[in-house]
Design a protein around this motif. Structure first.
Motif, PDB file in Angstrom:
ATOM      1  N   GLU A  85       1.468   2.679  -3.591  1.00 43.04           N
ATOM      2  CA  GLU A  85       0.266   3.291  -4.163  1.00 43.04           C
ATOM      3  C   GLU A  85      -0.018   4.635  -3.486  1.00 43.04           C
ATOM      4  O   GLU A  85      -0.363   5.610  -4.147  1.00 43.04           O
ATOM      5  CB  GLU A  85      -0.931   2.351  -4.015  1.00 43.04           C
ATOM      6  CG  GLU A  85      -2.244   2.941  -4.457  1.00 43.04           C
ATOM      7  CD  GLU A  85      -2.279   3.381  -5.917  1.00 43.04           C
ATOM      8  OE1 GLU A  85      -3.080   4.295  -6.225  1.00 43.04           O
ATOM      9  OE2 GLU A  85      -1.511   2.848  -6.735  1.00 43.04           O
ATOM     10  N   THR A  86       0.152   4.701  -2.173  1.00 44.90           N
ATOM     11  CA  THR A  86      -0.061   5.955  -1.450  1.00 44.90           C
ATOM     12  C   THR A  86       0.935   7.012  -1.915  1.00 44.90           C
ATOM     13  O   THR A  86       0.565   8.173  -2.133  1.00 44.90           O
ATOM     14  CB  THR A  86       0.058   5.731   0.075  1.00 44.90           C
ATOM     15  OG1 THR A  86      -0.923   4.759   0.469  1.00 44.90           O
ATOM     16  CG2 THR A  86      -0.162   7.017   0.847  1.00 44.90           C
ATOM     17  N   ARG A 111      -0.177   8.281  -5.310  1.00 46.57           N
ATOM     18  CA  ARG A 111      -1.340   9.172  -5.182  1.00 46.57           C
ATOM     19  C   ARG A 111      -0.957  10.542  -4.650  1.00 46.57           C
ATOM     20  O   ARG A 111      -1.517  11.563  -5.061  1.00 46.57           O
ATOM     21  CB  ARG A 111      -2.376   8.555  -4.232  1.00 46.57           C
ATOM     22  CG  ARG A 111      -3.447   7.772  -4.862  1.00 46.57           C
ATOM     23  CD  ARG A 111      -4.632   7.447  -3.936  1.00 46.57           C
ATOM     24  NE  ARG A 111      -4.475   7.715  -2.530  1.00 46.57           N
ATOM     25  CZ  ARG A 111      -4.108   6.826  -1.613  1.00 46.57           C
ATOM     26  NH1 ARG A 111      -3.853   5.590  -1.948  1.00 46.57           N
ATOM     27  NH2 ARG A 111      -4.008   7.171  -0.342  1.00 46.57           N
ATOM     28  N   LYS A 112      -0.009  10.576  -3.717  1.00 41.44           N
ATOM     29  CA  LYS A 112       0.388  11.832  -3.071  1.00 41.44           C
ATOM     30  C   LYS A 112       1.495  12.563  -3.841  1.00 41.44           C
ATOM     31  O   LYS A 112       1.895  13.655  -3.456  1.00 41.44           O
ATOM     32  CB  LYS A 112       0.878  11.556  -1.645  1.00 41.44           C
ATOM     33  CG  LYS A 112      -0.135  10.848  -0.771  1.00 41.44           C
ATOM     34  CD  LYS A 112      -1.001  11.819  -0.041  1.00 41.44           C
ATOM     35  CE  LYS A 112      -1.934  11.084   0.913  1.00 41.44           C
ATOM     36  NZ  LYS A 112      -2.572  11.977   1.838  1.00 41.44           N
ATOM     37  N   PRO A 159       0.805  -1.225   0.000  1.00 43.18           N
ATOM     38  CA  PRO A 159       0.000   0.000   0.000  1.00 43.18           C
ATOM     39  C   PRO A 159       0.843   1.282   0.000  1.00 43.18           C
ATOM     40  O   PRO A 159       0.392   2.317  -0.500  1.00 43.18           O
ATOM     41  CB  PRO A 159      -0.813  -0.105   1.287  1.00 43.18           C
ATOM     42  CG  PRO A 159      -0.891  -1.566   1.576  1.00 43.18           C
ATOM     43  CD  PRO A 159       0.430  -2.123   1.104  1.00 43.18           C
ATOM     44  N   GLU A 213      -2.596   2.036   7.717  1.00 45.64           N
ATOM     45  CA  GLU A 213      -3.199   1.150   6.723  1.00 45.64           C
ATOM     46  C   GLU A 213      -2.863   1.562   5.292  1.00 45.64           C
ATOM     47  O   GLU A 213      -2.991   0.767   4.359  1.00 45.64           O
ATOM     48  CB  GLU A 213      -4.724   1.112   6.885  1.00 45.64           C
ATOM     49  CG  GLU A 213      -5.169   0.520   8.197  1.00 45.64           C
ATOM     50  CD  GLU A 213      -5.205   1.527   9.337  1.00 45.64           C
ATOM     51  OE1 GLU A 213      -4.907   2.727   9.133  1.00 45.64           O
ATOM     52  OE2 GLU A 213      -5.522   1.116  10.464  1.00 45.64           O
ATOM     53  N   ASP A 214      -2.443   2.817   5.109  1.00 45.76           N
ATOM     54  CA  ASP A 214      -2.044   3.297   3.789  1.00 45.76           C
ATOM     55  C   ASP A 214      -0.589   2.964   3.493  1.00 45.76           C
ATOM     56  O   ASP A 214      -0.103   3.220   2.385  1.00 45.76           O
ATOM     57  CB  ASP A 214      -2.238   4.816   3.689  1.00 45.76           C
ATOM     58  CG  ASP A 214      -3.697   5.219   3.839  1.00 45.76           C
ATOM     59  OD1 ASP A 214      -4.567   4.493   3.332  1.00 45.76           O
ATOM     60  OD2 ASP A 214      -3.950   6.253   4.484  1.00 45.76           O
ATOM     61  N   CYS A 234       4.091   8.071   7.796  1.00 40.78           N
ATOM     62  CA  CYS A 234       2.703   8.539   7.934  1.00 40.78           C
ATOM     63  C   CYS A 234       2.634  10.062   8.028  1.00 40.78           C
ATOM     64  O   CYS A 234       1.737  10.691   7.461  1.00 40.78           O
ATOM     65  CB  CYS A 234       2.039   7.897   9.144  1.00 40.78           C
ATOM     66  SG  CYS A 234       1.715   6.135   8.947  1.00 40.78           S
ATOM     67  N   CYS A 252      -0.938  10.257   6.123  1.00 37.82           N
ATOM     68  CA  CYS A 252      -1.788   9.098   5.898  1.00 37.82           C
ATOM     69  C   CYS A 252      -1.854   8.242   7.152  1.00 37.82           C
ATOM     70  O   CYS A 252      -1.201   8.524   8.151  1.00 37.82           O
ATOM     71  CB  CYS A 252      -1.264   8.282   4.722  1.00 37.82           C
ATOM     72  SG  CYS A 252       0.319   7.462   5.030  1.00 37.82           S
ATOM     73  N   ARG A 253      -2.637   7.190   7.078  1.00 45.00           N
ATOM     74  CA  ARG A 253      -2.782   6.245   8.176  1.00 45.00           C
ATOM     75  C   ARG A 253      -1.855   5.055   7.960  1.00 45.00           C
ATOM     76  O   ARG A 253      -1.392   4.816   6.845  1.00 45.00           O
ATOM     77  CB  ARG A 253      -4.232   5.770   8.242  1.00 45.00           C
ATOM     78  CG  ARG A 253      -5.199   6.885   8.538  1.00 45.00           C
ATOM     79  CD  ARG A 253      -6.640   6.488   8.358  1.00 45.00           C
ATOM     80  NE  ARG A 253      -6.870   5.086   8.695  1.00 45.00           N
ATOM     81  CZ  ARG A 253      -7.990   4.621   9.204  1.00 45.00           C
ATOM     82  NH1 ARG A 253      -8.985   5.432   9.429  1.00 45.00           N
ATOM     83  NH2 ARG A 253      -8.129   3.351   9.481  1.00 45.00           N
TER      84      ARG A 253
END
Length: 73
Positions: free
Chosen positions: A9-10, A13-14, A6, A58-59, A50, A55-56
């Motif tokens: 992908e995070t 996206r960021k 993840p 989980e990300d 994080c 993000c969290r």
């Protein structure tokens, strides 16, 4: 097993690249290599990721249960 799938992908996206992590946020190449090789990282590193990505947890990572016979003992 912990997977950092993840995270990538995070980061995409960021708009954060590994180059930015190294040069703008002081990440070591060794830490990034540990993430790419699914090796252990510290909770301090997880906290930094994080914070940087806003993000969290989980990300950044996901737990994938081991489905081998040995893990069921």
């Amino acid at each position: 097993m912990i997977s950092y799938g993840p995270l990538w992908e995070t980061m995409r996206r960021k708009g954060v690249t590994t180059y930015k992590l190294i040069n703008n946020h002081g990440f070591s190449k060794g830490t990034l290599d540990s993430l790419k090789q699914t090796r252990n990282i510290s909770t301090a590193t997880l906290n930094d990721i994080c914070k940087i990505l806003n993000c969290r947890v989980e990300d950044v990572l996901v737990y994938i249960p081991d489905t081998t016979e040995d893990s069921q003992k």
